[in-house]
Design an enzyme around this catalytic site. Structure first.
Site, PDB file in Angstrom:
ATOM      1  N   ARG A 123       0.844  -1.192   0.000  1.00 52.16           N
ATOM      2  CA  ARG A 123       0.000   0.000   0.000  1.00 52.16           C
ATOM      3  C   ARG A 123       0.874   1.236   0.000  1.00 52.16           C
ATOM      4  O   ARG A 123       1.931   1.239   0.625  1.00 52.16           O
ATOM      5  CB  ARG A 123      -0.872   0.004   1.254  1.00 52.16           C
ATOM      6  CG  ARG A 123      -2.219  -0.593   1.049  1.00 52.16           C
ATOM      7  CD  ARG A 123      -2.967  -0.754   2.329  1.00 52.16           C
ATOM      8  NE  ARG A 123      -3.075   0.481   3.122  1.00 52.16           N
ATOM      9  CZ  ARG A 123      -3.894   0.613   4.165  1.00 52.16           C
ATOM     10  NH1 ARG A 123      -4.657  -0.396   4.529  1.00 52.16           N
ATOM     11  NH2 ARG A 123      -3.952   1.735   4.839  1.00 52.16           N
ATOM     12  N   ARG A 140       0.696   8.154  10.483  1.00 50.52           N
ATOM     13  CA  ARG A 140      -0.572   7.469  10.788  1.00 50.52           C
ATOM     14  C   ARG A 140      -0.666   7.141  12.281  1.00 50.52           C
ATOM     15  O   ARG A 140      -1.726   7.260  12.884  1.00 50.52           O
ATOM     16  CB  ARG A 140      -0.694   6.192   9.949  1.00 50.52           C
ATOM     17  CG  ARG A 140      -0.923   6.512   8.471  1.00 50.52           C
ATOM     18  CD  ARG A 140      -0.575   5.340   7.592  1.00 50.52           C
ATOM     19  NE  ARG A 140      -1.554   4.273   7.672  1.00 50.52           N
ATOM     20  CZ  ARG A 140      -1.315   3.025   7.276  1.00 50.52           C
ATOM     21  NH1 ARG A 140      -0.123   2.689   6.807  1.00 50.52           N
ATOM     22  NH2 ARG A 140      -2.256   2.119   7.333  1.00 50.52           N
TER      23      ARG A 140
HETATM   24  P1  AMP Z   1      -7.141   2.343   6.408  1.00 50.43           P
HETATM   25  O1  AMP Z   1      -7.244   1.490   5.197  1.00 50.43           O
HETATM   26  O2  AMP Z   1      -8.313   2.164   7.329  1.00 50.43           O
HETATM   27  O3  AMP Z   1      -5.818   2.217   7.111  1.00 50.43           O
HETATM   28  O4  AMP Z   1      -7.220   3.869   5.908  1.00 50.43           O
HETATM   29  C1  AMP Z   1      -6.272   4.374   4.998  1.00 50.43           C
HETATM   30  C2  AMP Z   1      -6.312   5.894   4.986  1.00 50.43           C
HETATM   31  O5  AMP Z   1      -7.610   6.341   4.557  1.00 50.43           O
HETATM   32  C3  AMP Z   1      -6.081   6.595   6.321  1.00 50.43           C
HETATM   33  O6  AMP Z   1      -4.711   6.713   6.655  1.00 50.43           O
HETATM   34  C4  AMP Z   1      -6.734   7.942   6.050  1.00 50.43           C
HETATM   35  O7  AMP Z   1      -5.941   8.766   5.205  1.00 50.43           O
HETATM   36  C5  AMP Z   1      -7.967   7.534   5.243  1.00 50.43           C
HETATM   37  N1  AMP Z   1      -9.112   7.212   6.131  1.00 50.43           N
HETATM   38  C6  AMP Z   1      -9.719   6.006   6.280  1.00 50.43           C
HETATM   39  N2  AMP Z   1     -10.716   6.084   7.178  1.00 50.43           N
HETATM   40  C7  AMP Z   1     -10.739   7.361   7.611  1.00 50.43           C
HETATM   41  C8  AMP Z   1     -11.528   8.078   8.557  1.00 50.43           C
HETATM   42  N3  AMP Z   1     -12.520   7.498   9.241  1.00 50.43           N
HETATM   43  N4  AMP Z   1     -11.253   9.410   8.744  1.00 50.43           N
HETATM   44  C9  AMP Z   1     -10.280  10.026   8.062  1.00 50.43           C
HETATM   45  N5  AMP Z   1      -9.480   9.416   7.184  1.00 50.43           N
HETATM   46  C10 AMP Z   1      -9.699   8.095   6.941  1.00 50.43           C
END
Ligand code: AMP
Length: 219
Positions: A150, A161
Site C-alpha cells: 500500500r 498514521r
Molecule cells: P485504512 O485502510 O483504514 O488504514 O485507511 C487508509 C487511509 O484512509 C487513512 O490513513 C486515512 O488517510 C484515510 N481514512 C480512512 N478512514 C478514515 C476516517 N474514518 N477518517 C479520516 N481518514 C480516513
C-alpha cells in the site's frame, strides 16, 4: 477499532461472512476511488499517501452515502470509522450501535505487521509476509494478480498514521468506553484465536443470521 495492522479488515470480514453483515471499510472505499481516478480519489490521494486522516466532512459523506444504500438487512460492521471525535459524534447521532470491538496491539508490533503487509493490485486480497504468505511469491493466490505494498505502508507514512491515531482516534475509544460499548481483544495470537475471543466476548458464538434474527428484523 485498532491500530494499523491490528487486523480490523481481517476480523471484520470474518464476522461479516458468518453473520451476514455488510462489511464497510472506509479506507477500502477511498482506495477504490484513488485507483479508479474519481473526483473523490483525486481529493484524498495525497492526504492518504502521507498518512494523514482525510477531512471529517468528506468521510462523513462517504459513510452516509454508503449506508443509505440499505443493503445491510442484518446489520453492518464498519472498519476504520470513526477516527475522530467529530466522526464519533456524527455516528452516534445517526446510527444505532450494538458494540465496538477494540483490537489491541502493542506499538512495537504495529510496524512489524504493517511493513510486512501486501495487497493484490487486482482483487484487493490481503497478505502479510509473516504468517499469511502467498503460495507463489509476489502473486495473489486467488487471481494471480501482482502483490503490492500500500502506498501508505511505508515507515514515513506509518509514523504519521500512528501520530494521527494517538491524537485523534484514541479519544474516540474513550467516548465509546464511557458508553460501555467496547470489548477489548488482544490481537497478538493467531487470527482464529482472536476471532474466537471476539465472538466469546460479544456472546455471538453461534453463527448464522437465521439462528438469531429473522429476515424482517431490519434496523
Ligand atoms: P485504512 O485502510 O483504514 O488504514 O485507511 C487508509 C487511509 O484512509 C487513512 O490513513 C486515512 O488517510 C484515510 N481514512 C480512512 N478512514 C478514515 C476516517 N474514518 N477518517 C479520516 N481518514 C480516513
Amino acid at each position: 477499532m485498532g491500530m494499523q495492522g491490528s487486523g480490523k479488515g481481517t476480523h471484520a470480514k470474518m464476522l461479516a461472512e458468518d453473520f451476514d453483515l455488510e462489511h464497510i471499510a472506509v479506507g477500502d472505499i477511498l482506495r477504490w476511488n484513488v485507483q479508479h481516478h474519481t473526483k473523490l480519489g483525486a481529493q484524498v490521494r495525497r492526504t492518504m499517501a502521507t498518512g494523514l486522516l482525510v477531512s471529517d466532512d468528506l468521510v462523513e459523506n462517504v459513510v452516509k452515502q454508503r449506508l443509505s444504500e440499505h443493503d445491510w438487512n442484518f446489520g453492518f460492521i464498519i472498519d476504520g470509522f470513526p477516527r475522530s471525535e467529530r466522526q464519533a459524534e456524527f455516528f452516534l447521532e445517526s446510527y444505532d450501535l450494538d458494540g465496538v470491538i477494540y483490537l489491541e496491539l502493542p506499538d512495537s508490533e504495529v510496524a512489524r505487521r504493517v511493513l510486512a503487509r501486501r495487497l493484490c493490485a487486482s482483487c484487493g486480497m490481503d497478505y502479510n509476509l509473516i504468517d499469511n504468505t502467498p503460495t507463489v511469491e509476489g502473486r495473489c493466490d486467488v487471481c494471480g494478480g501482482e502483490l503490492i505494498r500500500r502506498e501508505d505502508d511505508t515507515p514515513d507514512a506509518l509514523e504519521v498514521r500512528l501520530r494521527e491515531y494517538h491524537e485523534k482516534t484514541n479519544p474516540v475509544l474513550d467516548i465509546f468506553r464511557r458508553k460501555e460499548y467496547v470489548i477489548t481483544v488482544d490481537t497478538r495470537p493467531d487470527k482464529e484465536q482472536v476471532q474466537q475471543a471476539i465472538r466469546d466476548k460479544l456472546g455471538i458464538s453461534s453463527p448464522g443470521p437465521g439462528a438469531t434474527r429473522s429476515q424482517d428484523d431490519t434496523r
